[in-house]
Design a protein around this motif. Structure first.
Motif, PDB file in Angstrom:
ATOM      1  N   VAL A  87       0.535  -0.901  -0.167  1.00 61.19           N
ATOM      2  CA  VAL A  87      -0.024  -0.045  -0.023  1.00 61.19           C
ATOM      3  C   VAL A  87       1.260   1.412  -0.267  1.00 61.19           C
ATOM      4  CG1 VAL A  87      -1.378   0.976   0.995  1.00 61.19           C
ATOM      5  CG2 VAL A  87      -1.640  -1.184   1.366  1.00 61.19           C
ATOM      6  N   GLY A  88       0.854   2.349  -0.826  1.00 64.96           N
ATOM      7  CA  GLY A  88       1.332   3.324  -0.952  1.00 64.96           C
ATOM      8  C   GLY A  88       1.351   4.800  -0.463  1.00 64.96           C
ATOM      9  N   GLU A  89       0.289   4.144   0.056  1.00 68.69           N
ATOM     10  CA  GLU A  89       0.395   5.913   1.317  1.00 68.69           C
ATOM     11  C   GLU A  89      -0.550   4.695   2.461  1.00 68.69           C
ATOM     12  OE1 GLU A  89       1.012   9.143   0.882  1.00 68.69           O
ATOM     13  OE2 GLU A  89       1.571   7.806  -0.601  1.00 68.69           O
ATOM     14  N   ARG A  90      -0.700   6.033   3.102  1.00 74.30           N
ATOM     15  CA  ARG A  90      -1.755   5.684   4.705  1.00 74.30           C
ATOM     16  C   ARG A  90      -3.384   5.736   4.332  1.00 74.30           C
ATOM     17  NH1 ARG A  90      -3.278   7.905   9.434  1.00 74.30           N
ATOM     18  NH2 ARG A  90      -3.061   6.093  11.356  1.00 74.30           N
ATOM     19  N   ILE A  91      -3.376   3.997   4.396  1.00 76.04           N
ATOM     20  CA  ILE A  91      -4.799   4.420   4.993  1.00 76.04           C
ATOM     21  C   ILE A  91      -5.447   4.009   6.715  1.00 76.04           C
ATOM     22  CG2 ILE A  91      -7.014   2.848   4.340  1.00 76.04           C
ATOM     23  CD1 ILE A  91      -5.629   1.509   1.690  1.00 76.04           C
ATOM     24  N   ALA A  92      -6.773   5.586   6.901  1.00 75.47           N
ATOM     25  CA  ALA A  92      -7.012   5.763   8.042  1.00 75.47           C
ATOM     26  C   ALA A  92      -7.530   4.243   8.618  1.00 75.47           C
ATOM     27  CB  ALA A  92      -7.577   6.960   7.822  1.00 75.47           C
ATOM     28  N   PRO A  93      -7.538   4.352   9.824  1.00 75.72           N
ATOM     29  CA  PRO A  93      -7.647   3.066  10.344  1.00 75.72           C
ATOM     30  C   PRO A  93      -9.643   2.883  10.323  1.00 75.72           C
ATOM     31  CG  PRO A  93      -6.256   3.860  11.779  1.00 75.72           C
ATOM     32  CD  PRO A  93      -6.572   5.028  10.715  1.00 75.72           C
ATOM     33  N   ALA A  94     -10.210   3.916  10.426  1.00 75.59           N
ATOM     34  CA  ALA A  94     -11.647   3.817  10.365  1.00 75.59           C
ATOM     35  C   ALA A  94     -12.415   3.618   8.803  1.00 75.59           C
ATOM     36  CB  ALA A  94     -12.106   5.403  10.582  1.00 75.59           C
ATOM     37  N   GLN A  95     -11.320   3.621   7.884  1.00 77.15           N
ATOM     38  CA  GLN A  95     -11.291   3.050   6.403  1.00 77.15           C
ATOM     39  C   GLN A  95     -11.344   1.710   6.706  1.00 77.15           C
ATOM     40  OE1 GLN A  95      -8.428   6.217   4.225  1.00 77.15           O
ATOM     41  NE2 GLN A  95     -10.881   5.929   2.976  1.00 77.15           N
ATOM     42  N   LEU A  96     -10.081   1.144   7.167  1.00 78.51           N
ATOM     43  CA  LEU A  96     -10.442  -0.074   7.590  1.00 78.51           C
ATOM     44  C   LEU A  96     -10.816  -1.025   7.755  1.00 78.51           C
ATOM     45  CD1 LEU A  96      -6.078   0.087   7.824  1.00 78.51           C
ATOM     46  CD2 LEU A  96      -7.472  -0.865   5.762  1.00 78.51           C
ATOM     47  N   ALA A  97     -11.583  -0.603   8.756  1.00 79.90           N
ATOM     48  CA  ALA A  97     -13.336  -0.819  10.091  1.00 79.90           C
ATOM     49  C   ALA A  97     -14.191  -0.782   9.248  1.00 79.90           C
ATOM     50  CB  ALA A  97     -12.724  -0.176  10.991  1.00 79.90           C
ATOM     51  N   ARG A  98     -13.779   0.214   8.514  1.00 82.72           N
ATOM     52  CA  ARG A  98     -15.540   0.097   7.136  1.00 82.72           C
ATOM     53  C   ARG A  98     -15.590  -0.788   6.334  1.00 82.72           C
ATOM     54  NH1 ARG A  98     -15.050   5.965   8.549  1.00 82.72           N
ATOM     55  NH2 ARG A  98     -14.146   6.494   6.242  1.00 82.72           N
ATOM     56  N   MET A  99     -14.316  -1.266   5.699  1.00 80.35           N
ATOM     57  CA  MET A  99     -14.166  -2.009   4.662  1.00 80.35           C
ATOM     58  C   MET A  99     -14.374  -3.395   5.521  1.00 80.35           C
ATOM     59  SD  MET A  99     -10.571  -2.924   2.493  1.00 80.35           S
ATOM     60  CE  MET A  99     -10.733  -3.857   1.150  1.00 80.35           C
ATOM     61  N   VAL A 100     -14.051  -3.832   6.330  1.00 82.89           N
ATOM     62  CA  VAL A 100     -13.851  -5.077   7.690  1.00 82.89           C
ATOM     63  C   VAL A 100     -15.844  -4.977   7.629  1.00 82.89           C
ATOM     64  CG1 VAL A 100     -13.887  -6.533   9.615  1.00 82.89           C
ATOM     65  CG2 VAL A 100     -11.468  -5.355   8.213  1.00 82.89           C
ATOM     66  N   GLU A 101     -16.361  -4.048   7.990  1.00 83.46           N
ATOM     67  CA  GLU A 101     -17.907  -3.900   8.475  1.00 83.46           C
ATOM     68  C   GLU A 101     -18.841  -4.402   7.077  1.00 83.46           C
ATOM     69  OE1 GLU A 101     -21.254  -1.148  10.114  1.00 83.46           O
ATOM     70  OE2 GLU A 101     -18.581  -0.909  10.381  1.00 83.46           O
ATOM     71  N   HIS A 102     -18.156  -3.884   5.930  1.00 83.55           N
ATOM     72  CA  HIS A 102     -19.774  -4.074   4.990  1.00 83.55           C
ATOM     73  C   HIS A 102     -19.286  -4.620   3.778  1.00 83.55           C
ATOM     74  CE1 HIS A 102     -21.185  -0.157   6.890  1.00 83.55           C
ATOM     75  NE2 HIS A 102     -20.671   0.683   6.901  1.00 83.55           N
ATOM     76  N   VAL A 103     -17.435  -4.631   3.924  1.00 82.01           N
ATOM     77  CA  VAL A 103     -17.549  -6.042   2.822  1.00 82.01           C
ATOM     78  C   VAL A 103     -16.368  -6.757   2.846  1.00 82.01           C
ATOM     79  CG1 VAL A 103     -17.642  -4.244   0.827  1.00 82.01           C
ATOM     80  CG2 VAL A 103     -15.644  -3.922   1.656  1.00 82.01           C
ATOM     81  N   PRO A 104     -16.447  -7.464   3.836  1.00 76.87           N
ATOM     82  CA  PRO A 104     -15.732  -8.695   4.333  1.00 76.87           C
ATOM     83  C   PRO A 104     -14.982  -8.810   3.703  1.00 76.87           C
ATOM     84  CG  PRO A 104     -18.006  -9.137   5.611  1.00 76.87           C
ATOM     85  CD  PRO A 104     -17.783  -7.911   4.954  1.00 76.87           C
ATOM     86  N   ASP A 105     -15.828 -10.028   3.035  1.00 77.05           N
ATOM     87  CA  ASP A 105     -14.835 -11.196   1.786  1.00 77.05           C
ATOM     88  C   ASP A 105     -14.100 -10.299   0.713  1.00 77.05           C
ATOM     89  OD1 ASP A 105     -16.775 -12.973   2.822  1.00 77.05           O
ATOM     90  OD2 ASP A 105     -18.077 -12.736   0.933  1.00 77.05           O
ATOM     91  N   ILE A 106     -14.507  -9.054   0.346  1.00 74.46           N
ATOM     92  CA  ILE A 106     -13.468  -8.146   0.070  1.00 74.46           C
ATOM     93  C   ILE A 106     -12.257  -7.843   0.637  1.00 74.46           C
ATOM     94  CG2 ILE A 106     -12.342  -6.429  -1.607  1.00 74.46           C
ATOM     95  CD1 ILE A 106     -15.490  -6.090  -2.165  1.00 74.46           C
ATOM     96  N   ALA A 107     -12.257  -7.595   1.732  1.00 70.42           N
ATOM     97  CA  ALA A 107     -11.503  -7.602   2.308  1.00 70.42           C
ATOM     98  C   ALA A 107      -9.919  -8.610   2.806  1.00 70.42           C
ATOM     99  CB  ALA A 107     -11.215  -6.768   3.978  1.00 70.42           C
TER     100      ALA A 107
END
Length: 479
Positions: A87-107
């Motif tokens: 990952v080239g740029e830092r991703i905010a923790p809240a964005q990662l949490a939303r990814m796991v919450e809403h699209v866990p299969d993609i995560a």
């Protein structure tokens, strides 16, 4: 006060997999459509009665709605995103949490892809280092032992189909600690026409060898009754439970023949352990002993690692024990076994954190060490560690040694006898650890062996510090 449980993403995933509309699900549950919408959008927590209804409607285990798997996935995703090679740029923790919450299969797919990428990088680097020409046989697929390990972790290390069968058989045979082997030999003889004999194998390290044509099972001479019983029960599983075992393997979709072979062995071992330590009896004894491992060893006449492994499997719906992680480490820090029913995050590559007390166990043979540890996201765990040995039995006979680590999240610690008299909340008693140097975000660790992947290093020679590495102002991700 109990924590509120939000199940939005997990509920939506199960509903969509079943091809149901929100209205249809509302009708089956006897609730309003708006209530279903609120649940799926995490605007309302699920109540205990409704959770039980959901388990019935979807015909699933209650663990499907557990937060632990999402927490593990989030920790893995955070670790992956610390690697600037991925990952080239830092991703905010809240964005990662939303990814796991809403699209866990993609995560989960992203984590798997990043791990494959890392394996290819490591294999390529090894090839270059050895100067052996062109890379050969580099595969992006998981290694068999990794794939099987992940299969057990996805199931919280509990295989209910085999566990219930083993428990029923143990009750039918009235197996008694210290007297199991003879009973199992008789079962193999009567049910399957298999004769069992002790053997001094010519091949080093053989414990069990089955000749299907001659219906003969050889067990290494010199094993204890429990060790003999484990090998006999493993063979019994391969004869009587093979259809269930292969059904579990097929449902897991394991990639190749090597993975399926390792999984078949692992599931047979699971059945054997569950036969020697039947679920209900063992859980009752564990709670009564407050998870005193040595007391359970005496009660069931088995080894330290066997008890620890069984404790890590007690996740039956409606009758759960303390959710434990289990790890087995050698003196060089290599992890040969790791599984977890908790959110404890193990690094997928490299060794374990050197500040973790499991490494200290080798310096205190046979002693049980305790530790309260905190991961970078602030989650605290209470664990024990002890060294064990295997093999030996004669002069110059090879012997191997390991350290076993067993632990749980801090709120469960008071259920364990090992926490008695300890101030678990005292800051000075909490050791800050991480999943491994390559992915650990801690900037102030003096024990760090090498910098985290992708972190910009400070290389000024005008100042020197106790820690080997300093890196930029950017801090690691915290939940």
């Amino acid at each position: 006060m109990s924590r509120k449980l939000f199940i939005g993403a997990r509920l939506r995933r199960l509903r969509e997999q079943g091809g149901q509309s929100q209205a249809a699900l509302a009708g089956r549950l006897g609730i309003s459509l708006s209530y279903v919408c609120q649940l799926e959008n995490n605007q309302r927590p699920v109540s205990a009665p409704l959770l039980l209804k959901l388990v019935q409607v979807f015909q699933c285990d209650i663990a499907e709605f557990s937060e632990e798997q999402d927490k593990r996935l989030l920790h893995e995703l955070q670790a992956v995103c610390l690697d600037r090679g991925v990952v080239g740029e830092r991703i905010a923790p809240a964005q990662l949490a939303r990814m796991v919450e809403h699209v866990p299969d993609i995560a989960a797919a992203f984590v798997s892809l990043a791990e494959r990428h890392q394996r290819l990088r490591e294999e390529y680097a090894q090839v270059i280092e050895r100067f052996r020409g062109e890379p050969a046989g580099v595969s992006p697929t998981p290694l068999p032992h990794e794939e099987v390990r992940d299969f057990f972790n996805r199931r919280d290390n509990h295989i209910d189909t085999l566990d219930t069968q083993a428990e029923a058989l143990a009750q039918a045979l009235a197996l008694r600690p210290g007297e199991r082997a003879a009973a199992l030999r008789e079962v193999l003889r009567q049910r399957h026409g298999v004769d069992t004999l002790a053997s001094d194998f010519d091949d080093f390290g053989v414990l069990r060898r089955f000749d299907a044509r001659r219906r003969r099972l050889e067990i290494a001479a010199g094993l204890s009754d429990a060790q003999q019983a484990f090998q006999l029960a493993t063979q019994l599983a391969l004869l009587e439970q093979l259809e269930r075992i292969d059904g579990e393997i097929a449902a897991a979709g394991l990639a190749d023949a090597h993975s399926r072979g390792l999984a078949r062995q692992g599931l047979a071992h699971y059945f054997a352990g569950a036969l020697l330590l039947p679920y209900g009896e063992f859980l009752h004894a564990a709670r009564a002993a407050r998870y005193d491992i040595e007391a359970l060893q005496r009660r069931f006449a088995v080894g330290f690692e066997t008890v620890c492994h069984r404790l890590s499997t007690l996740q039956r719906s409606g009758a759960r024990g303390v959710p434990f992680y289990l790890v087995r480490v050698d003196r060089a820090g290599n992890i040969s076994k790791r599984q977890s029913a908790t959110a404890f995050h193990f690094a997928h590559h490299g060794g374990a954190c050197p500040l973790w007390h499991v490494h200290d166990a080798f310096a205190h043979p046979g002693q049980i060490l305790v530790q309260t540890a905190e991961m970078p996201d602030g989650t605290r765990f209470f664990g024990i560690a002890r060294s064990i040995g295997r093999g030996g039995g004669g002069w110059r006979t090879p012997r191997k040694s390991f350290a076993i680590g067993l632990g749980c999240e801090l709120p469960h610690a008071r259920e364990l006898v090992y926490a008695d008299g300890l101030d678990l909340a005292a800051p000075r008693e909490v050791v800050p650890i991480g999943p491994g140097c390559r992915v650990c975000p801690r900037a102030d660790c003096v024990q760090r062996a090498f910098p985290p992947a992708g972190k910009p290093l400070e290389t000024s020679v005008d100042a020197e510090f106790l820690g080997a590495y300093r890196f930029g102002d950017e801090h690691g991700m915290h939940g």
